[in-house]
Design a protein around this motif. Structure first.
Motif: not given
Length: 130
Positions: A3-25
């Motif tokens: 997971f460190e070699r593939t930067a899993l946490v870095k890319y997963t955090s992008k999901f969180f940032r995108a989710s925080a900006r959701l304006t649709v149900p």
């Protein structure tokens, strides 16, 4: 680790940032395994937060990480202290069984962590309802 070699946490955090900006149900249907940050990110940051609903099939499992790995890490000292390999394996199997019980969709449904555990044939009805 991988997971460190593939930067899993870095890319997963992008999901969180995108989710925080959701304006649709949005809603979550867990079919099988929902583990760790990836599960939370795909559920919009949390199973209950601002989701229309969070439901699961009876086959769903929830946990901070894969349940066998969680037992290996969390009970390493206890398991390594058992000298007899058969007894150690039996204790490991018992702990894994308990982890699966705690992480089952039915347990989370009873504890109000998800809204419902549904028969898979009801999925379309829930999706249309959203």
């Amino acid at each position: 680790p991988e997971f460190e070699r593939t930067a899993l946490v870095k890319y997963t955090s992008k999901f969180f940032r995108a989710s925080a900006r959701l304006t649709v149900p949005h809603f979550t249907i867990v079919l099988r395994k929902a583990y760790g940050l990836g599960a939370m990110a795909m559920a919009g940051g949390a199973l209950q937060l601002e989701s229309v609903f969070s439901i699961a099939w009876p086959t769903a499992e929830f946990g901070a990480m894969g349940l066998e790995g969680a037992v290996e890490l969390g009970f390493r000292k206890e398991l390594s202290a058992i000298a007899d390999p058969k007894e150690r394996q039996a204790r490991f199997d018992d702990l894994v069984s308990q982890a699966y019980e705690r992480g089952s969709a039915f347990t989370l449904g009873n504890e109000f962590c998800i809204d419902n555990v549904i028969d898979p044939v009801e999925s379309r009805t829930w999706i249309v309802r959203a």
